[in-house]
Design an enzyme around this catalytic site. Structure first.
Site, PDB file in Angstrom:
ATOM      1  N   CYS A 383      47.842  56.921  65.335  1.00  0.00           N
ATOM      2  CA  CYS A 383      48.957  58.113  65.353  1.00  0.00           C
ATOM      3  C   CYS A 383      49.607  58.055  63.945  1.00  0.00           C
ATOM      4  O   CYS A 383      49.079  58.596  63.156  1.00  0.00           O
ATOM      5  CB  CYS A 383      49.628  58.057  66.687  1.00  0.00           C
ATOM      6  SG  CYS A 383      50.410  59.682  66.962  1.00  0.00           S
ATOM      7  N   HIS A 509      46.008  57.985  70.797  1.00  0.00           N
ATOM      8  CA  HIS A 509      46.281  56.900  71.243  1.00  0.00           C
ATOM      9  C   HIS A 509      45.386  56.117  72.161  1.00  0.00           C
ATOM     10  O   HIS A 509      45.374  56.130  73.361  1.00  0.00           O
ATOM     11  CB  HIS A 509      47.527  56.586  71.998  1.00  0.00           C
ATOM     12  CG  HIS A 509      49.047  57.114  71.219  1.00  0.00           C
ATOM     13  ND1 HIS A 509      49.644  56.254  70.727  1.00  0.00           N
ATOM     14  CD2 HIS A 509      49.374  58.369  70.958  1.00  0.00           C
ATOM     15  CE1 HIS A 509      50.595  56.943  69.974  1.00  0.00           C
ATOM     16  NE2 HIS A 509      50.396  58.180  70.027  1.00  0.00           N
ATOM     17  N   GLU A 511      44.699  53.198  72.722  1.00  0.00           N
ATOM     18  CA  GLU A 511      45.263  52.132  73.642  1.00  0.00           C
ATOM     19  C   GLU A 511      45.684  52.235  74.893  1.00  0.00           C
ATOM     20  O   GLU A 511      45.645  51.301  75.900  1.00  0.00           O
ATOM     21  CB  GLU A 511      46.274  51.298  72.588  1.00  0.00           C
ATOM     22  CG  GLU A 511      47.811  51.962  72.776  1.00  0.00           C
ATOM     23  CD  GLU A 511      47.891  53.072  71.433  1.00  0.00           C
ATOM     24  OE1 GLU A 511      46.892  53.681  71.349  1.00  0.00           O
ATOM     25  OE2 GLU A 511      49.006  53.639  71.366  1.00  0.00           O
TER      26      GLU A 511
HETATM   27  N1  GLN Z   1      55.839  60.884  64.364  1.00  0.00           N
HETATM   28  C1  GLN Z   1      54.189  61.128  64.380  1.00  0.00           C
HETATM   29  C2  GLN Z   1      54.019  62.543  65.054  1.00  0.00           C
HETATM   30  O1  GLN Z   1      55.210  63.128  65.562  1.00  0.00           O
HETATM   31  C3  GLN Z   1      53.457  60.031  64.927  1.00  0.00           C
HETATM   32  C4  GLN Z   1      53.742  59.950  66.659  1.00  0.00           C
HETATM   33  C5  GLN Z   1      53.003  58.568  66.969  1.00  0.00           C
HETATM   34  O2  GLN Z   1      52.634  57.672  66.322  1.00  0.00           O
HETATM   35  N2  GLN Z   1      52.766  58.525  68.178  1.00  0.00           N
HETATM   36  O3  GLN Z   1      53.277  63.222  64.607  1.00  0.00           O
END
Ligand code: GLN
Length: 545
Positions: A383, A509, A511
């Site tokens: 992410c 994600h 995970e």
């Molecule tokens: N801050 C980033 C976004 O909003 C990544 C979010 C995250 O890592 N879950 O796109």
């Protein structure tokens, strides 16, 4: 007579005793005997969900397929049971009250005064019994967050009392998790806090049926019989929960103690030997690794293990799959900002840049990506970690020195990561990110395709910013390819670097989907690549062919 049986898990004496793990372990044992099980968490706080909570407050926010931002215990439930959860599996006081107040505004209470009893308790009972009504489950295990005696837990305990009364004592069972402290000066385990905690529960009209006693030392028969006598709980229902070296030992420990047996006996169900062969195979591999590797996890909440819970657990699953011990070193991204990157990272066999929000520490993350890209160290960006990889590439390979994400710098001349179109009009913070499961199409011939073995996957998301398509051609031509995209919107979901042993960034994600029974392929492959990096004789086979 209702078909579904309900187990409530409450906690006393202290928080952090591991209610979630005990609930998940019991569920595992029952599932392994063929029962259809689900687990639910009721959280007595007023936030609608933990999505707006700082990880320092509440650990990781776990995301389900249906896009619910939930308590991290749901992650344990999924990892233990290998069954997806949903919004219904996590209910907070905020959500209960919101729903009751909405009903009041719609006039559904027909002019009556709306009160904690019966309106709030009814709403709680409905949220629990929704699983029974679905007909999909034999047993529902509901964990009540917090500790008995807390003011905010009271409506939940009252709902349990009512359910016991309404559904019958043979259909509703309460497991109370307590702590038996060891007083070193006296050389004794002390039962008094447990007695008080059971009494507190009784003041609300709820008698515990089973006591799970968290302890650092074995409970003798004498102690068990004392607890049984003072707490009105049969001696075989006094269950010891001794500190374990891994949470994955707890189902076997509970089996030895007969927790599943006691529960089934109370419900009038037949006990049989649970089928845990796959689980035990995983445990064996986890405990008897053939190799050890060091992975750096770079984030900004590294002091708190709970903040990256699912990532750390995914490494345990993937490590076992590779018969490898994965030593994760948590590295504060800010510590990399003073230019000491190589001295902190050079001994690692792989680096993960963690998800996150906000500006703090991002320059350290970018410096880390540059180092591992140039050194050929396996890199996995999740992410925000993927976004950092794109920024680093734009700055140092494309020479767009001020490239950034508009999350960090609204006025960057090169917004290689920018706010998603669908996010531009959103003002409210809660539940408004791009959440939950989305499809992703993987291009054939890429590392991602090789890892997943398919061109169509679904992964869970939680973000507002995205890879800016305007820069796609420039970035791709320079060697960072978009190997996964959303089939409808074209959003870039996976990037990888050609000519690097293993360099993958994912906007989602992975995970959240790794379980004991089904370790996530990206984590498994990353560990394999790190292993090849660590043991050069095993190198090479990771390369694309
Ligand atoms: N801050 C980033 C976004 O909003 C990544 C979010 C995250 O890592 N879950 O796109």
């Amino acid at each position: 007579m209702p078909n579904t049986k309900y187990v409530f898990v409450t906690g006393g004496v202290s928080s952090s005793l591991g209610k979630g793990i005990v609930a998940a372990s019991l569920a595992k044992l029952l599932q392994a005997q063929g029962f259809r099980i689900t687990i639910q968490k009721l959280d007595p706080y007023i936030n609608i969900d933990p999505g707006t909570l700082n990880p320092y407050e509440h650990g990781e926010c776990f995301v389900t397929d249906d896009g619910a931002e939930t308590d991290l215990d749901l992650g344990h439930y999924e990892r233990f049971l290998n069954v997806p959860t949903s919004q219904a599996n996590n209910v907070t006081t905020g959500r209960i009250y919101q729903s009751v107040i909405d009903k009041e505004r719609r006039g559904e209470f027909l002019g009556r005064t709306v009160q904690v009893i019966p309106h709030i308790t009814n709403e709680i009972k409905e949220r629990v019994q929704v699983f029974g009504k679905s007909g999909d489950y034999d047993i529902v295990i509901t964990e009540i967050g917090g500790t008995v005696g807390d003011i905010e837990s009271l409506p939940y305990i009252e709902a349990v009392r009512q359910m016991k009364w309404e559904l019958g004592y043979e259909n509703v069972l309460v497991i109370h998790l307590t702590f038996i402290p060891y007083l070193a000066a006296a050389g004794e385990l002390k039962t008094k806090p447990t007695q008080h905690s059971v009494k507190t529960l009784m003041e609300s009209g709820v008698q515990a049926d089973v006591l799970v006693c968290r302890t650092e030392h074995e409970l003798s028969t004498k102690i068990r019989s004392k607890i049984s006598r003072f707490c009105n709980v049969a001696q075989d229902a006094v269950i010891q929960s001794i500190d374990a070296s891994t949470i994955y030992d707890v189902p076997n420990l509970m089996l030895e103690e007969g927790l599943d047996k006691v529960v089934l006996k109370k419900f009038g169900f037949q006990w049989k030997e649970p089928e845990l062969s796959q689980w035990n195979k995983f445990l064996f591999r986890h405990k008897n690794p053939e190799n050890t590797i060091r992975i750096g996890l770079i984030g900004k909440y590294v002091e708190l293990q709970d903040s990256y819970k699912s990532i750390l657990e995914s490494f345990i699953h993937a490590g076992a799959e590779n018969s490898t011990a994965v030593k994760v070193e948590c590295i504060h991204s800010e510590s990399l900002e003073s230019g000491k990157v190589s001295s902190v990272l050079s001994h690692l066999h792989g680096v993960v840049v963690a998800p996150g929000f906000g500006e703090r520490g991002i320059e350290g993350k970018i410096a880390a990506v540059q180092y591992v890209r140039e050194q050929g160290i396996p890199f996995f960006g999740i992410c925000l970690g993927m976004q950092m990889a794109v920024i680093e590439f734009a700055r140092n390979v494309l020479n767009l020195k001020e490239a950034n994400s508009t999350e960090m710098d609204e006025n960057t001349p090169d917004p290689v990561i920018s706010l998603m179109e669908s996010q531009k009009s959103i003002i409210e913070k809660g539940g408004t990110m791009r959440l939950g499961s989305w499809e992703c199409e993987i291009a054939k011939g890429t590392l991602a395709y090789q890892i997943y073995g398919t061109d169509a996957i679904k992964e869970r998301h939680r973000h507002r910013y995205e890879f800016n398509d305007h820069y796609r051609k420039m970035i791709t031509d320079a060697g960072m390819i978009a190997s996964g995209t959303n089939p409808e919107t074209g959003l870039v979901e996976i990037i990888e670097l050609t000519g690097h042993p293993w360099f993958v960034g994912v906007q989602y994600h992975p995970e959240y989907k790794s379980t004991v029974a089904s370790p996530h392929p990206l984590f498994v492959n990353f560990i394999e690549a790190a292993l090849k990096y660590a043991v050069p004789s095993k190198k090479n086979t990771a390369a694309l062919n």
